[in-house]
Design a protein around this motif. Structure first.
Motif, short mmCIF file in Angstrom:
data_model
loop_
_atom_site.label_atom_id
_atom_site.label_comp_id
_atom_site.label_asym_id
_atom_site.label_seq_id
_atom_site.Cartn_x
_atom_site.Cartn_y
_atom_site.Cartn_z
N ASN A 45 -2.60 10.51 -0.72
CA ASN A 45 -3.00 11.80 -0.90
C ASN A 45 -1.32 11.87 -1.55
O ASN A 45 -0.77 11.53 -2.06
CB ASN A 45 -2.33 12.14 -0.02
CG ASN A 45 -1.18 11.97 1.14
OD1 ASN A 45 -0.31 11.35 0.90
ND2 ASN A 45 -1.90 11.27 2.87
N PRO A 46 -0.69 13.43 -1.79
CA PRO A 46 0.95 14.02 -2.73
C PRO A 46 1.86 12.56 -1.91
O PRO A 46 2.74 12.67 -2.85
CB PRO A 46 1.25 14.90 -1.81
CG PRO A 46 -0.69 15.54 -2.25
CD PRO A 46 -1.21 14.60 -1.40
N THR A 47 1.55 12.23 -0.75
CA THR A 47 3.49 11.24 -0.17
C THR A 47 2.87 10.06 -0.21
O THR A 47 4.13 9.30 0.54
CB THR A 47 3.19 12.52 1.12
OG1 THR A 47 2.32 12.80 2.19
CG2 THR A 47 3.44 13.45 0.60
N GLU A 48 1.70 9.58 0.09
CA GLU A 48 1.12 8.08 0.05
C GLU A 48 0.93 7.73 -1.02
O GLU A 48 0.07 8.34 -1.59
CB GLU A 48 0.33 8.43 1.08
CG GLU A 48 0.79 8.40 2.51
CD GLU A 48 -0.25 8.47 4.09
OE1 GLU A 48 0.94 7.94 5.32
OE2 GLU A 48 -1.61 7.89 3.49
N ILE A 49 1.16 6.28 -1.12
CA ILE A 49 0.30 5.56 -2.05
C ILE A 49 -0.46 4.12 -1.99
O ILE A 49 0.62 3.63 -0.46
CB ILE A 49 1.87 4.68 -3.03
CG1 ILE A 49 2.21 5.76 -3.62
CG2 ILE A 49 0.92 4.12 -4.15
CD1 ILE A 49 3.19 5.64 -4.72
N GLY A 50 -1.48 3.69 -1.94
CA GLY A 50 -1.92 2.50 -1.49
C GLY A 50 -1.59 1.70 -2.28
O GLY A 50 -1.52 1.24 -3.99
N TYR A 51 -0.40 0.37 -1.79
CA TYR A 51 -1.26 -0.98 -2.35
C TYR A 51 -2.11 -2.05 -1.76
O TYR A 51 -2.09 -2.66 -1.05
CB TYR A 51 0.88 -1.69 -2.48
CG TYR A 51 1.40 -0.99 -2.86
CD1 TYR A 51 1.59 -1.76 -4.31
CD2 TYR A 51 2.16 0.23 -2.41
CE1 TYR A 51 3.38 -0.45 -5.09
CE2 TYR A 51 3.22 1.13 -2.80
CZ TYR A 51 3.87 0.20 -4.04
OH TYR A 51 4.14 1.05 -4.75
N VAL A 52 -2.64 -3.06 -3.25
CA VAL A 52 -4.48 -4.28 -2.84
C VAL A 52 -3.43 -4.85 -3.43
O VAL A 52 -3.50 -5.24 -4.65
CB VAL A 52 -5.25 -3.06 -3.39
CG1 VAL A 52 -6.55 -4.60 -3.32
CG2 VAL A 52 -5.98 -2.01 -2.97
#
Length: 121
Positions: free
Chosen positions: A54-61
């Motif tokens: 979302n605009p404030t969260e990033i996912g790292y895999v």
């Protein structure tokens, strides 16, 4: 009689301080919450993928799997007829698997060292 009661009380008090054999030594994935993602990137290398949740969260895999062998601790049993016997707990593998992390990043310009892990995937 008092000495026996005091000795039994001290033994029972000390028995509560002994660690169990089923304690996990490795760090679970949720223990990284609140730390910067730069620590995980330094330890695991670059992520396999990143995506904007979302605009404030990033996912790292990352999809990592760490195995540590725990056990082998010494404990004693007492046979009052023969003496004390020394034993070791069995050694067993404990595997921790972290698939990825959710990071708080208000903008794309936020440095990696200031992106804080808020959840685990």
């Amino acid at each position: 009689m008092k000495r026996t009661i005091v000795a039994m009380g001290m033994a029972l008090g000390a028995a509560g301080c002994v660690s169990t054999t089923h304690e996990t030594v490795t760090v679970s994935c949720t223990d990284y919450i609140g730390r910067p993602i730069s620590e995980r990137i330094a330890a695991l290398g670059p992520p396999q993928a990143t995506y904007r949740i979302n605009p404030t969260e990033i996912g790292y895999v990352f999809d990592t799997k760490e195995t540590a062998f725990v056990g082998g601790h010494t404990y004693y049993t007492v046979n009052y007829m023969v003496g004390a016997d020394k034993h070791r707990t069995p050694i067993r593998p404990v595997t921790t698997r972290c698939r990825g992390f959710v990071v708080q990043a208000p903008s794309a310009a936020t440095p990696v060292s200031q992106r804080i892990i808020v959840d685990v995937l």
